[in-house]
Every structure is written in C-alpha cells, then in structure tokens.
Motif scaffolding. Structure first.
Motif, short mmCIF file in Angstrom:
data_model
loop_
_atom_site.label_atom_id
_atom_site.label_comp_id
_atom_site.label_asym_id
_atom_site.label_seq_id
_atom_site.Cartn_x
_atom_site.Cartn_y
_atom_site.Cartn_z
N MET A 1 0.81 -1.21 -0.04
CA MET A 1 0.17 0.07 -0.17
C MET A 1 0.94 1.35 0.29
SD MET A 1 -3.47 -0.85 2.24
CE MET A 1 -4.04 0.65 1.93
N GLU A 2 2.13 1.15 0.43
CA GLU A 2 2.89 2.29 0.55
C GLU A 2 3.15 2.77 -0.91
OE1 GLU A 2 5.78 -1.23 0.86
OE2 GLU A 2 3.80 -0.66 1.70
N HIS A 3 3.02 2.00 -1.94
CA HIS A 3 3.35 2.23 -3.36
C HIS A 3 2.10 2.97 -3.94
CE1 HIS A 3 7.37 0.68 -3.17
NE2 HIS A 3 6.72 -0.72 -2.61
N PHE A 4 0.76 2.90 -3.36
CA PHE A 4 -0.28 3.40 -4.09
C PHE A 4 -0.29 4.84 -4.58
CE2 PHE A 4 -3.74 0.12 -2.66
CZ PHE A 4 -2.83 -1.20 -3.31
N PRO A 5 0.36 5.75 -4.01
CA PRO A 5 0.58 7.13 -4.18
C PRO A 5 1.23 7.17 -5.64
CG PRO A 5 1.10 6.97 -1.98
CD PRO A 5 0.99 5.65 -2.40
N TYR A 6 1.96 6.27 -6.03
CA TYR A 6 2.88 6.45 -7.15
C TYR A 6 2.27 5.72 -8.44
CZ TYR A 6 5.75 7.83 -3.48
OH TYR A 6 6.33 8.75 -2.47
N ILE A 7 1.11 5.16 -8.22
CA ILE A 7 0.39 4.25 -9.37
C ILE A 7 -1.00 4.59 -9.78
CG2 ILE A 7 1.73 2.12 -8.83
CD1 ILE A 7 -0.90 1.25 -7.48
N ASN A 8 -1.31 4.40 -10.97
CA ASN A 8 -2.66 5.25 -11.49
C ASN A 8 -3.87 4.22 -11.68
OD1 ASN A 8 -1.66 3.66 -13.67
ND2 ASN A 8 -1.71 5.66 -14.90
N ARG A 9 -3.32 2.76 -11.34
CA ARG A 9 -4.57 1.95 -11.51
C ARG A 9 -4.10 0.71 -10.78
NH1 ARG A 9 -5.05 2.12 -17.82
NH2 ARG A 9 -2.84 2.20 -18.10
N LEU A 10 -5.02 -0.16 -10.53
CA LEU A 10 -4.93 -1.64 -9.77
C LEU A 10 -5.24 -2.78 -10.65
CD1 LEU A 10 -5.99 -0.65 -6.21
CD2 LEU A 10 -3.62 -0.49 -6.93
N TRP A 11 -4.74 -3.73 -10.35
CA TRP A 11 -5.09 -5.09 -10.79
C TRP A 11 -5.00 -6.04 -9.62
CZ3 TRP A 11 -1.21 -8.74 -13.70
CH2 TRP A 11 -2.00 -9.82 -13.91
N PHE A 12 -6.21 -6.45 -9.07
CA PHE A 12 -6.13 -7.08 -7.81
C PHE A 12 -5.89 -8.59 -8.00
CE2 PHE A 12 -8.12 -3.39 -5.62
CZ PHE A 12 -7.06 -3.02 -4.84
N GLY A 13 -6.28 -8.89 -9.11
CA GLY A 13 -6.06 -10.28 -9.17
C GLY A 13 -6.73 -11.04 -10.44
N GLU A 14 -6.83 -12.28 -10.82
CA GLU A 14 -7.35 -12.69 -11.88
C GLU A 14 -8.61 -13.76 -11.20
OE1 GLU A 14 -5.00 -14.22 -15.20
OE2 GLU A 14 -3.49 -13.75 -13.93
N TYR A 15 -9.37 -14.00 -12.35
CA TYR A 15 -10.67 -15.13 -12.01
C TYR A 15 -11.73 -14.78 -11.03
CZ TYR A 15 -7.58 -17.80 -15.00
OH TYR A 15 -6.95 -18.26 -16.12
#
Length: 177
Positions: free
Chosen positions: A1-15
């Motif tokens: 979570m400490e990296h969330f400020p540096y990203i613009n979208r998430l991919w939490f998993g598949e299926y």
C-alpha cells in the motif's frame, strides 16, 4: 500500500466472478475506489457495464476485445474534467427505480455521463429518477443519448420519461445534457 500514491490503477487479481457477485463485491474486491485508484478487470474483459459503474475497464492487451471504444466515449464526453458520483453516494442526482440496477454519474457543467449496470435476474426496464436542480439542466430542453460504443451498446435516444430497457448483466452509458 505504501506504493499506491505512485500508481494510477490497480489489478487485484485474476478469475473474479464478474457475473455472479453483487455490487458490494465489485466495490470492495475488484475496484480500486477504496484506495482512490482505477481498477482493471481481466478474464475476458470482466463485465464492462458493471465495470463502468466503478470507473473500470478491462486491461490491454490481454483480452480479445480491448477498452479502446469505451476510452473513446470517455474522451468524447471529457471524463478527465468530470467528477464521479457513485451510486453509493447519497447525493447522487441520478437514481433508478430498482435496487438491482445501479447508476453512477460523471458530472461536468451542464452535461452528465450516467453508467447503468444490472444485477437483476432478468431483462427489464427502469425509469431514471433525476434531480434536475442538482443536474443543473432544464428538463424541458434536456436530451438523453446513448452513444454508439463498439461491443458495448448501440446508439439510441431516450425521452426524459421513457422506460430504459436493461438486459440482464448489461447496462448503458448515457449522456444527459
């Protein structure tokens, strides 16, 4: 979570099961909304109608059909200059008359993009419940238009009080102005 400020979208998993899980599952398990980020859907593109309620599309380049047509609709509307008001927000000026079809609004001055998504067990019709004052639109001059979006929806115009047909597991992206 400490990296969330540096990203613009998430991919939490598949299926993830995009067809049989309810709206709360989408909000908390699939979307990035709790973290202030866009989420992405995999597994054959997820469910684009339900995804739009959470500001999500599928991910490039992993699906047969990419999100480019939806992205173009976003650009045509001007989504970068809009404010998202989710169905979970009490003050959302766009609601529908059923609990199993949800509406999220994207607000611009004098123009709204509304995403409808169905969790209903069958095809049915809904009526929009619009707070014209909050919308800032004169209902006597208002239009409701569904732009053509490849592999998402055909172009269609609706009257203000017309029932909107919604297919099971699908929805609409409407422009109200």
């Amino acid at each position: 979570m400490e990296h969330f400020p540096y990203i613009n979208r998430l991919w939490f998993g598949e299926y993830f099961d995009y067809e049989n899980n309810g709206p709360d599952f989408f909000l908390t398990e699939v979307s990035g909304i709790p973290f202030g980020l866009m989420g992405e859907m995999l597994q054959d593109g997820g469910n684009p109608w339900r995804g739009m309620v959470y500001g999500m599309t599928n991910r490039l380049p992993y699906q047969k059909s990419g999100p480019q047509a939806l992205w173009k609709a976003w650009d045509d509307f001007g989504i970068k200059e809009s404010e998202m008001i989710g169905y979970w927000v009490a003050g959302n000026p766009v609601k529908v008359d059923r609990k199993d079809i949800l509406a999220t609004s994207y607000k611009k001055k004098g123009k709204w993009m509304v995403s409808l998504a169905s969790w209903a067990a069958e095809d049915l019709s809904v009526h929009l419940q619009l707070d014209w004052k909050k919308l800032g639109i004169d209902p006597k001059r208002a239009t409701i238009h569904a732009p053509a979006i490849d592999e998402f929806q055909p172009e269609r115009h609706f009257k203000i009080d017309e029932p909107i047909p919604v297919q099971k597991n699908k929805g609409w992206l409407l422009i109200i102005e």
